[in-house]
Design a protein around this motif. Sequence first.
Motif, PDB file in Angstrom:
ATOM      1  N   ARG A 302       0.822  -1.355   0.187  1.00 37.23           N
ATOM      2  CA  ARG A 302       0.001   0.158  -0.056  1.00 37.23           C
ATOM      3  C   ARG A 302       1.051   1.234   0.119  1.00 37.23           C
ATOM      4  O   ARG A 302       1.933   1.071   0.478  1.00 37.23           O
ATOM      5  CB  ARG A 302      -1.000   0.010   1.283  1.00 37.23           C
ATOM      6  CG  ARG A 302      -1.713  -1.190   1.359  1.00 37.23           C
ATOM      7  CD  ARG A 302      -2.777  -1.407   0.296  1.00 37.23           C
ATOM      8  NE  ARG A 302      -3.738  -0.211   0.206  1.00 37.23           N
ATOM      9  CZ  ARG A 302      -5.032  -0.208   0.689  1.00 37.23           C
ATOM     10  NH1 ARG A 302      -5.281  -1.298   1.670  1.00 37.23           N
ATOM     11  NH2 ARG A 302      -5.871   0.751   0.588  1.00 37.23           N
ATOM     12  N   TYR A 303       0.304   2.315  -0.308  1.00 39.85           N
ATOM     13  CA  TYR A 303       1.025   3.639  -0.094  1.00 39.85           C
ATOM     14  C   TYR A 303       0.151   4.840  -0.044  1.00 39.85           C
ATOM     15  O   TYR A 303      -1.200   4.615  -0.736  1.00 39.85           O
ATOM     16  CB  TYR A 303       1.906   3.702  -1.432  1.00 39.85           C
ATOM     17  CG  TYR A 303       1.331   4.684  -2.817  1.00 39.85           C
ATOM     18  CD1 TYR A 303       1.409   5.859  -2.904  1.00 39.85           C
ATOM     19  CD2 TYR A 303       0.582   3.744  -3.483  1.00 39.85           C
ATOM     20  CE1 TYR A 303       0.780   6.334  -4.139  1.00 39.85           C
ATOM     21  CE2 TYR A 303      -0.120   4.356  -4.741  1.00 39.85           C
ATOM     22  CZ  TYR A 303      -0.062   5.631  -5.024  1.00 39.85           C
ATOM     23  OH  TYR A 303      -0.626   6.032  -5.753  1.00 39.85           O
ATOM     24  N   LEU A 304       0.368   5.884   0.456  1.00 41.92           N
ATOM     25  CA  LEU A 304      -0.545   7.026   0.642  1.00 41.92           C
ATOM     26  C   LEU A 304      -0.599   7.738  -0.644  1.00 41.92           C
ATOM     27  O   LEU A 304       0.559   8.315  -1.104  1.00 41.92           O
ATOM     28  CB  LEU A 304       0.185   8.099   1.791  1.00 41.92           C
ATOM     29  CG  LEU A 304      -0.216   7.422   3.111  1.00 41.92           C
ATOM     30  CD1 LEU A 304       0.636   8.484   4.041  1.00 41.92           C
ATOM     31  CD2 LEU A 304      -1.371   7.126   3.752  1.00 41.92           C
ATOM     32  N   ALA A 305      -1.575   7.881  -1.280  1.00 39.71           N
ATOM     33  CA  ALA A 305      -1.628   8.777  -2.544  1.00 39.71           C
ATOM     34  C   ALA A 305      -1.816  10.168  -1.990  1.00 39.71           C
ATOM     35  O   ALA A 305      -2.079  10.645  -1.068  1.00 39.71           O
ATOM     36  CB  ALA A 305      -3.201   8.534  -3.154  1.00 39.71           C
ATOM     37  N   LYS A 306      -0.896  10.752  -2.983  1.00 34.33           N
ATOM     38  CA  LYS A 306      -0.710  12.295  -2.626  1.00 34.33           C
ATOM     39  C   LYS A 306      -1.619  13.056  -2.783  1.00 34.33           C
ATOM     40  O   LYS A 306      -1.772  14.091  -2.223  1.00 34.33           O
ATOM     41  CB  LYS A 306       0.710  12.793  -3.501  1.00 34.33           C
ATOM     42  CG  LYS A 306       1.880  12.228  -2.899  1.00 34.33           C
ATOM     43  CD  LYS A 306       3.244  12.793  -3.694  1.00 34.33           C
ATOM     44  CE  LYS A 306       4.570  12.355  -3.107  1.00 34.33           C
ATOM     45  NZ  LYS A 306       4.878  13.085  -1.852  1.00 34.33           N
ATOM     46  N   ASN A 307      -2.780  12.745  -3.835  1.00 34.78           N
ATOM     47  CA  ASN A 307      -3.817  13.660  -4.044  1.00 34.78           C
ATOM     48  C   ASN A 307      -4.837  12.766  -4.460  1.00 34.78           C
ATOM     49  O   ASN A 307      -4.882  11.479  -4.825  1.00 34.78           O
ATOM     50  CB  ASN A 307      -3.403  14.974  -4.791  1.00 34.78           C
ATOM     51  CG  ASN A 307      -2.703  14.477  -5.964  1.00 34.78           C
ATOM     52  OD1 ASN A 307      -3.182  13.711  -6.812  1.00 34.78           O
ATOM     53  ND2 ASN A 307      -1.375  14.971  -6.165  1.00 34.78           N
ATOM     54  N   THR A 308      -6.026  13.344  -4.744  1.00 34.76           N
ATOM     55  CA  THR A 308      -7.140  12.614  -5.381  1.00 34.76           C
ATOM     56  C   THR A 308      -6.836  12.143  -6.922  1.00 34.76           C
ATOM     57  O   THR A 308      -7.141  10.820  -7.157  1.00 34.76           O
ATOM     58  CB  THR A 308      -8.174  13.406  -5.482  1.00 34.76           C
ATOM     59  OG1 THR A 308      -9.108  13.605  -4.077  1.00 34.76           O
ATOM     60  CG2 THR A 308      -9.418  12.585  -6.171  1.00 34.76           C
ATOM     61  N   GLN A 309      -6.419  12.719  -7.784  1.00 38.73           N
ATOM     62  CA  GLN A 309      -6.051  12.370  -8.970  1.00 38.73           C
ATOM     63  C   GLN A 309      -4.986  11.292  -9.148  1.00 38.73           C
ATOM     64  O   GLN A 309      -5.262  10.078  -9.791  1.00 38.73           O
ATOM     65  CB  GLN A 309      -5.231  13.500  -9.852  1.00 38.73           C
ATOM     66  CG  GLN A 309      -5.175  13.033 -11.324  1.00 38.73           C
ATOM     67  CD  GLN A 309      -4.122  13.818 -12.101  1.00 38.73           C
ATOM     68  OE1 GLN A 309      -3.274  14.450 -11.682  1.00 38.73           O
ATOM     69  NE2 GLN A 309      -4.344  13.987 -13.483  1.00 38.73           N
ATOM     70  N   GLN A 310      -4.077  11.261  -8.353  1.00 38.33           N
ATOM     71  CA  GLN A 310      -3.027  10.092  -8.220  1.00 38.33           C
ATOM     72  C   GLN A 310      -3.480   8.973  -7.520  1.00 38.33           C
ATOM     73  O   GLN A 310      -3.220   7.813  -8.085  1.00 38.33           O
ATOM     74  CB  GLN A 310      -1.868  10.506  -7.349  1.00 38.33           C
ATOM     75  CG  GLN A 310      -0.729   9.518  -7.319  1.00 38.33           C
ATOM     76  CD  GLN A 310       0.330   9.799  -6.213  1.00 38.33           C
ATOM     77  OE1 GLN A 310       0.137   9.376  -5.286  1.00 38.33           O
ATOM     78  NE2 GLN A 310       1.508  10.396  -6.631  1.00 38.33           N
ATOM     79  N   PHE A 311      -4.627   9.090  -6.817  1.00 38.12           N
ATOM     80  CA  PHE A 311      -5.253   7.689  -6.186  1.00 38.12           C
ATOM     81  C   PHE A 311      -6.257   6.961  -7.398  1.00 38.12           C
ATOM     82  O   PHE A 311      -6.140   5.859  -7.491  1.00 38.12           O
ATOM     83  CB  PHE A 311      -6.185   8.417  -5.152  1.00 38.12           C
ATOM     84  CG  PHE A 311      -7.044   7.081  -4.633  1.00 38.12           C
ATOM     85  CD1 PHE A 311      -6.830   6.070  -3.543  1.00 38.12           C
ATOM     86  CD2 PHE A 311      -8.504   6.994  -5.417  1.00 38.12           C
ATOM     87  CE1 PHE A 311      -7.646   5.093  -3.306  1.00 38.12           C
ATOM     88  CE2 PHE A 311      -9.231   5.690  -4.753  1.00 38.12           C
ATOM     89  CZ  PHE A 311      -8.741   5.125  -3.804  1.00 38.12           C
ATOM     90  N   TYR A 312      -6.919   7.947  -7.871  1.00 41.68           N
ATOM     91  CA  TYR A 312      -7.597   7.495  -9.050  1.00 41.68           C
ATOM     92  C   TYR A 312      -6.879   6.947 -10.117  1.00 41.68           C
ATOM     93  O   TYR A 312      -7.297   5.886 -10.960  1.00 41.68           O
ATOM     94  CB  TYR A 312      -8.844   8.399  -9.384  1.00 41.68           C
ATOM     95  CG  TYR A 312      -9.827   8.386  -8.760  1.00 41.68           C
ATOM     96  CD1 TYR A 312     -11.211   7.876  -8.898  1.00 41.68           C
ATOM     97  CD2 TYR A 312      -9.905   9.196  -7.323  1.00 41.68           C
ATOM     98  CE1 TYR A 312     -12.223   7.877  -8.166  1.00 41.68           C
ATOM     99  CE2 TYR A 312     -11.182   9.352  -6.565  1.00 41.68           C
ATOM    100  CZ  TYR A 312     -12.217   8.625  -7.040  1.00 41.68           C
ATOM    101  OH  TYR A 312     -13.211   8.710  -6.078  1.00 41.68           O
TER     102      TYR A 312
END
Length: 492
Positions: A302-312
């Motif tokens: 797992r990793y912490l997405a830096k922001n919403t665009q990176q998550f999606y």
Amino acid sequence: MGTKKEEIIFPRPFAFAIDDFGWMTGNDHGYGDYQGPFRVGIDRKMDVDNYKSVVKVAEAKKIRLMGLFILGEMDRLNILGKYPTTNPDGKNWDNSKNICDEQIEIMNYVKQNAANLEFGLHGVLHEYWPEVNQRRRAEWYNLDDDHPWPEEIMHDHVKCFKEIMAQYDLTEEAGHSFPESFVACAYGYYWNPAGEYSTGSVLGPEGVKYANTMFQEIPELSPPKEPNGGGFDHGLLVVNRNIYGTMWHDYTCLPTVPIDEQESDLVESHWSNWLAPDDSLQDETNQKWIDYLTIVQQQRDRYLAKNTQQFYSQWLYKKYTCFDEKSDGVAEIDNSKMPDTAYRKDFLAGMVLKVALAKGQHISAASIDNKEIASYFEDEGFGFLYLPVLERKKYTLKYSVGTSTMPHYVYNDGTYNIYSFTCNKDVAALVIRLYGTQVIKIVGISSPQKIDITNPKVTLLDKNYNEDSKTLFINLKAHDIVGETTTIGLIY
């Protein structure tokens, strides 16, 4: 083949969606004979300090948290009366009890901290009132009677939200876009990608791109059934989320389900969960969230997405992209099955990969098809590789681990996305999606004679160059609250 010394990991993203920012009053009028909205579920007046506590956590973990806002009680001009289904009093709506200077202070704070807190759409007052004091649940879909609300009235709710935004100069004329992220109140998302009308058909043309919900709440609409499922609906990428112990009305409430047992990449939370019952305990609550997010980052897969665009974006790569490390330090990436829809509204950032590092180790070389990766970051014993935006084709990634760092790279310890990075002896260039005000660090380059920024809505505040580390620091500010994309050229 012998045992690999290092192994590159293609991790699942992790992010929280935080519902219910924007309320001025925390206590609920949603129970019993009350016909008002469900609010935050805590009996307190909400103030700017309640936003600052969430931002402090995001700053500590270098992420931009997805904030979803209810704006009805931010109405300073009583415009909800123009849209009677948005409120319990209909045309007689009167918000005078909430109008105060702190509303302006709150919204200014939200604008100024766009680097760490996203301004997303949740709703106007969370519910729907077909008649005065006759509430139906919820704002974007009729869950009580199992049918969608009239399409034209949904457009009215969007107009209402926009008019409240305008009271705080969040308008297209002022250079601000409508929110890109959305969560339907009470999971009332009208999923209908094959039909003419859906929640996506209403919000997509407004600029909304990212949505999440708990699909199982409306099974009759035949949504994706997988715990981590999702898909496109009229231009929105909608993914499933889940609750792992974060009850919406509980103070200092963190997930109770172990991270490795969480099936959805996106985790539901509410504003109250991030707050302490007393201001004197808020630092302790903040530390609990920081510690939890640290544990997430320490997970192998797992990793912490830096922001919403990176998550999606990572969600899409995990769904459609094949990744195979063929031999030590050489991996094949097959992105040929990525759907065309992913490119139509710039859903994709770069794929994120990670490598476990021993003390003193770094990624010492990394390339994709013999070109630079987009950026690099180290955290919690891992080196993170952020690749450029991938086209629909196959790639070869090469990397090595050593005691030295790469000769030149963007060190991404912010919450921005680097889409591409190129560097030679005369010039370097990067394409960036910037949120708020942040410092960009480019390592291993000469001091530039000129910095060229193509987007006039991205301002260069200052720059510094460290000769010893060959590192350039450029402090940039994005105007639009949802972020700005620009190319930055560095001429030596």
